[in-house]
Design an enzyme around this catalytic site. Sequence first.
Site, PDB file in Angstrom:
ATOM      1  NE  ARG A 243      31.917  41.492  36.801  1.00  0.00           N
ATOM      2  CZ  ARG A 243      31.777  42.419  37.753  1.00  0.00           C
ATOM      3  NH1 ARG A 243      30.831  43.328  37.656  1.00  0.00           N
ATOM      4  NH2 ARG A 243      32.603  42.452  38.782  1.00  0.00           N
ATOM      5  CD  GLU A 265      32.550  29.859  38.230  1.00  0.00           C
ATOM      6  OE1 GLU A 265      33.109  30.981  38.342  1.00  0.00           O
ATOM      7  OE2 GLU A 265      33.155  28.789  38.128  1.00  0.00           O
ATOM      8  CB  CYS A 302      36.298  30.524  39.805  1.00  0.00           C
ATOM      9  SG  CYS A 302      36.142  28.741  39.681  1.00  0.00           S
ATOM     10  CD  GLU A 390      37.952  36.523  39.475  1.00  0.00           C
ATOM     11  OE1 GLU A 390      36.975  36.806  38.752  1.00  0.00           O
ATOM     12  OE2 GLU A 390      38.416  35.376  39.584  1.00  0.00           O
TER      13      GLU A 390
END
Lengths: 510, 510
Positions: A243, A265, A302, A390
């Site tokens: 991110r 992504e 992911c 995450e």
Amino acid sequence: MELRGEILIGLRGERGPEAALQGVDPIGGGVLLPVYGGASRAQLDRACELAWDAWAVWRARGGAAHAALLEAIAEEIEVLGDALLERAGLETALDETRLRGERARTTAQLRLFAQLVREGRHLEHRYDAALPQRTPLPRPELRMGQVGVGPVAVFGASNFPLAFSVAGGDTAAALAAGCPVVVKAHNAHPGTSELVGRAVQAAVRSCGAPEGMFSLLYGADERIGAWLVEHPRIQAVGFTGSRAGGDALARIAAARSRPIPVFAEMSSVNPVFVFPHALRNRSDAIAAGFAQSMTQGSGQFCTKPGLLFLLGDAGADTFVDALQTQIRERATAPLLSARIAERFRAAAAAAAARSSTRHIVGQAAGDGSAPQVFVLDAREFAADPLWHDEMFGPGAVVVRAGNPDAVQPLLEALAGQLTASVFVEPEDYAAAAPLVRQLETMAGRLLMNGWPTGVEVCDSMVHGGPYPATSDARFSSVGTLAIRRFVRPVCYQNMAGELLPDWLREAGTA
Amino acid sequence: MELRGEILIGLRGERGPEAALQGVDPIGGGVLLPVYGGASRAQLDRACELAWDAWAVWRARGGAAHAALLEAIAEEIEVLGDALLERAGLETALDETRLRGERARTTAQLRLFAQLVREGRHLEHRYDAALPQRTPLPRPELRMGQVGVGPVAVFGASNFPLAFSVAGGDTAAALAAGCPVVVKAHNAHPGTSELVGRAVQAAVRSCGAPEGMFSLLYGADERIGAWLVEHPRIQAVGFTGSRAGGDALARIAAARSRPIPVFAEMSSVNPVFVFPHALRNRSDAIAAGFAQSMTQGSGQFCTKPGLLFLLGDAGADTFVDALQTQIRERATAPLLSARIAERFRAAAAAAAARSSTRHIVGQAAGDGSAPQVFVLDAREFAADPLWHDEMFGPGAVVVRAGNPDAVQPLLEALAGQLTASVFVEPEDYAAAAPLVRQLETMAGRLLMNGWPTGVEVCDSMVHGGPYPATSDARFSSVGTLAIRRFVRPVCYQNMAGELLPDWLREAGTA
């Protein structure tokens, strides 16, 4: 093929004069030859200018030529043979079965895009006939089609050294759209990148494509990524990674004097919701599936399911016990890099220091990382943002929510997701339907009784989702839909056939 | 309908406590009643929360319900009758014919979107059947469709008080996608906005839609726009206006903790290229068409042709003379607001102060603004960025480039465009084809032998283009394609019919 540690600019290979990098064996920690010098600003400029020149020529060549290049790349990757798998294994610690599968996926997606553009489906031809008699004003004849956006910068990901790297999904989609590609190789697999990069180079040569269709740059520091996204010749960016990385590139792109779109992504916890009847009837099987999915590829997908909600009481204890048995016996491969392993261990230690109901630890890999599951109640989950983001690697959180209604207030804590999964029996449908409708607003792919790892490359796939899953939920980075990131619509009004692009003239008035 | 000077939040009308604004008659400069108080932060929050609640209900209702709302809005706008045209005329100085046409376009586009979503074409259904026997892994069943993105903030434009304002193209596209809309009314036509806003309110009521589907906010300062784009319930932004305004909103959206997409349609000079044979054969007619198009609506169209290249010598003098005759005799209506008029006069004065070959001035309107054309040679054009950007209002630049090849080095000075037009005879096709291919990369719509003003609302229209024409060239803000700005794809994997959205279940496996 001998590795030379060279930057690839068009059809040339040359040394980079900036700070160097090397591959590292994640298992033993040893550095791998050769040394890769970082690209200079001048080299990067040259790659981007070549891409711009190539763009003018290649976009006019049409779908058949674009398809042939994609297919040639797939063939050249296959020609690399086991040497590619060996080098990728050395640099990533991913096992051979995985890498064989990933190579097959990479070549299959190159061929899928070739088929798409050969058929011209991505052009989305539209036609409105002239209405010369219409009042008060006549309507002109209008046609529409999609054209490529121009040179695309692609950032390879560490966790898919083939399928999301040099000739991975972003590169395939961009080339399918006729767009040249300048790849920034991921530092974690420079040798794999060079091998694949030389395969692409060979395909460009054999297809007679302009050499600027592809360049491959290395850089040890982050400046090179910034230079690339800032470069006026670059018209769009494809990125798969963290991110922080994706956000940084998006900021740079937005600050350009002519901003460009970035498709990044980034980050997803991929929540799983186990409904009461499914939990009561299948707790063992679901626990086994979860353990398998969250540790697959050492949890570095992911789409790893990082968060599971138990929406019933009956079967919950059995589930957690079964999961514990599964996890404790489970070893994973070392993580992709020392940096990822260190971050994962730190995240797991921070989580363990919180008062979790239960902490399940698996077998440590060679790098000291072990699968970790944290079991919480709903209150504990809601109270601490630590549990909402995450954890990259083989870590996951199980929340004992007790019943389907209890999950409702917890959803607000969840950001955008790549996937969300429900485990249900037919008796759960009534309770699950409202949640599925809500998950639809939060995730790009919804699964029933299945695990999110394993992303099918096809027309219906959506690998995307609201932020931070991606930077733009209106697109997908996997499947034929992924080409939309790199095309834009153009309308032709009353244009004579002689001035239309070939394909649009051939598409006619249907 | 009596104007009350109220903010509309769901089905309510209420006074805004913040700094007030009023409509102004651009001809006489007089202020118009009523007074519109600016929305408070609390009022804005309420509108956004209501939109969020409405979203959960309305998106599940499907295309038929969404279509009915769009059609009801069109009918309620028609019910407003001449009062709407009178108020819009007072606030904008646009003439009745224009406003009648704009109203027809506004209701037609609401109905076009209704038809689109009733047919379900925007859902882009895709289906991949399961392949249970596939090796090494079976393929799951996958379906894809588009869903709305959530509540959308719409910023009305000053130059289209109906078609790009409260119930204009952005609102229609968002509602078509099932998305609630919170409109920030443009300060230049608050009464027109209230009238249309109450028509939308009436439609929401008569359709039994949740009241949060629509709110209308006023605000004298820029804070309200920032609040709206920052608001966590807002998921996308549609904007038509200045580059500075669009850039500012894009920056705010990108800085959110969860960034959202902004579609801003901003700035375009809409270059026109007159090829030698067309210039020689039709210089008078092309000059007349140019004068008409660039002064239409007082030059306040985003598609106004603001830059024309003469690519030949024969006919060039005739063209400029004919243009001078046309322009000198031509008066326009006063500009939309005192601010726009002041900016236009300043820009024209700055241009006149540069050493232009020839400066043509038309009749001054009531506000002192007069059509202006500046004739330059290629060198002069290339040397000064003043000539490369949009001059909003009835101003244009003519560049005597001399031949088709001479335009090539000038193109780099041009940024992204909404449109680009070529005037050609068949004898010009060979020279024009390479330029058209290049213009394809720079503009959203390419026209042959036609003027860019007048944007057809249909399937093939693209009203978009690379920055600064818009913030994202991959979309259009006019025509059915415009709905893509406000939908995102979702994939359903192995999902039982009971858990699919109604429309996707009905779409089946075709």
